[in-house]
Design a protein around this motif. Sequence first.
Motif, PDB file in Angstrom:
ATOM      1  N   GLU A   1       0.838  -1.199   0.000  1.00 50.43           N
ATOM      2  CA  GLU A   1       0.000   0.000   0.000  1.00 50.43           C
ATOM      3  C   GLU A   1       0.881   1.261   0.000  1.00 50.43           C
ATOM      4  OE1 GLU A   1      -3.190   0.736  -0.149  1.00 50.43           O
ATOM      5  OE2 GLU A   1      -4.427  -0.721   0.945  1.00 50.43           O
ATOM      6  N   GLU A   2       0.485   2.259  -0.761  1.00 49.76           N
ATOM      7  CA  GLU A   2       1.257   3.496  -0.860  1.00 49.76           C
ATOM      8  C   GLU A   2       1.426   4.175   0.497  1.00 49.76           C
ATOM      9  OE1 GLU A   2       1.049   7.878  -3.074  1.00 49.76           O
ATOM     10  OE2 GLU A   2      -0.304   6.259  -3.713  1.00 49.76           O
ATOM     11  N   HIS A   3       0.376   4.140   1.329  1.00 50.75           N
ATOM     12  CA  HIS A   3       0.477   4.849   2.608  1.00 50.75           C
ATOM     13  C   HIS A   3       1.579   4.287   3.496  1.00 50.75           C
ATOM     14  CE1 HIS A   3      -1.288   1.774   5.253  1.00 50.75           C
ATOM     15  NE2 HIS A   3      -2.159   1.519   4.296  1.00 50.75           N
TER      16      HIS A   3
ATOM     17  N   VAL B   1       3.332  -0.829  -6.091  1.00 56.30           N
ATOM     18  CA  VAL B   1       2.633  -0.052  -5.075  1.00 56.30           C
ATOM     19  C   VAL B   1       1.147   0.021  -5.424  1.00 56.30           C
ATOM     20  CG1 VAL B   1       2.297   2.283  -4.170  1.00 56.30           C
ATOM     21  CG2 VAL B   1       4.596   1.327  -4.312  1.00 56.30           C
ATOM     22  N   MET B   2       0.323  -0.189  -4.417  1.00 60.29           N
ATOM     23  CA  MET B   2      -1.113   0.020  -4.571  1.00 60.29           C
ATOM     24  C   MET B   2      -1.390   1.491  -4.267  1.00 60.29           C
ATOM     25  SD  MET B   2      -4.036  -1.249  -5.364  1.00 60.29           S
ATOM     26  CE  MET B   2      -3.726  -3.033  -5.265  1.00 60.29           C
ATOM     27  N   PRO B   3      -1.770   2.281  -5.270  1.00 56.79           N
ATOM     28  CA  PRO B   3      -1.900   3.726  -5.060  1.00 56.79           C
ATOM     29  C   PRO B   3      -3.089   4.089  -4.171  1.00 56.79           C
ATOM     30  CG  PRO B   3      -2.721   3.123  -7.229  1.00 56.79           C
ATOM     31  CD  PRO B   3      -2.095   1.886  -6.651  1.00 56.79           C
ATOM     32  N   MET B   4      -2.922   5.165  -3.420  1.00 57.21           N
ATOM     33  CA  MET B   4      -3.997   5.626  -2.546  1.00 57.21           C
ATOM     34  C   MET B   4      -5.186   6.121  -3.357  1.00 57.21           C
ATOM     35  SD  MET B   4      -2.060   7.483   0.676  1.00 57.21           S
ATOM     36  CE  MET B   4      -1.266   8.738  -0.320  1.00 57.21           C
ATOM     37  N   SER B   5      -4.937   6.460  -4.611  1.00 53.68           N
ATOM     38  CA  SER B   5      -6.024   6.944  -5.467  1.00 53.68           C
ATOM     39  C   SER B   5      -7.031   5.846  -5.805  1.00 53.68           C
ATOM     40  CB  SER B   5      -5.451   7.526  -6.762  1.00 53.68           C
ATOM     41  OG  SER B   5      -4.714   6.539  -7.469  1.00 53.68           O
TER      42      SER B   5
END
Length: 281
Positions: free
Chosen positions: A172-174, A206-210
């Motif tokens: 996750e990006e965060h 990365v899994m983007p927060m968007s």
Amino acid sequence: MTDSTISIEQTTNEPEPSDSLKAFGAAHKAFRRRAGYTQEQYAPLVGYQPGTIASIEQGRRFPPRVFVERAEEVLDAFGVLKEVYKHATREKGLASWFRQWAELEEQAISLYTWENRFVPGLLQTEAYARTLFSERIPMFSDSEIEAQVSARLERQTLLKDRPNTLFSFIVEEHVLRRLTGGADVMREQIEHILEATEPRNVEFQVMPMSRGFHAGLNGPVQLLETPENEWFAYSEGQENGQFIVKPNTISALHMRYAKLRSQALTPEDTRSLLERIRGAL
């Protein structure tokens, strides 16, 4: 593996003692010296790096089953190593519920990791890992922190020792934007990820927060494939872990991981994002 032998193991997270690993290491060292081999001479005979052999003999690394079998044959150990191996347990820094998984990791030809809490252990820097263990609740003692950090860093030799294993990480990006340990620690951590994921066999996404919804919201998971093409899974909770062998559960996890790969940024776009995050720190 038949349905009748399928099981899910859940145990406590009490650390295993390391005396039995030291006993195995000492026995192995004695037989190796009896045979007249240095670690460098012996390494190609069993198919492991000298550094791995040194770690096993020092009791810092759990010996893979295939290693024990090859050692018995090469050293003509009269079955002694196999007997000692039966009583071997993981070192202090690895929880008992992680033991089966860690042993399989040593042999895996594919290893997939989805993580939405922190940087995966195989990619953590010492400073990042030390932050996680130092801030743990209930608190670890100083010696326990050192044992945990040492064990985590020791596992990371997998990335170098197994160049033919396919490693896939999705995070996750965060996780990468959270200042775990402070800006300097995270800058070093991101630089390490960029370096560690350069080899062709290591993929990082990365899994983007968007992305408002994705297939990994149920929590972190790992999947691996053995040389015999068997698949196993592992998931972790607050105070326990699950070692999963049930085929229909693993099938569902495979489908989720495949979806995660399609929902995450490509490895190329991921590197660009990591470089931007690093530059902003």
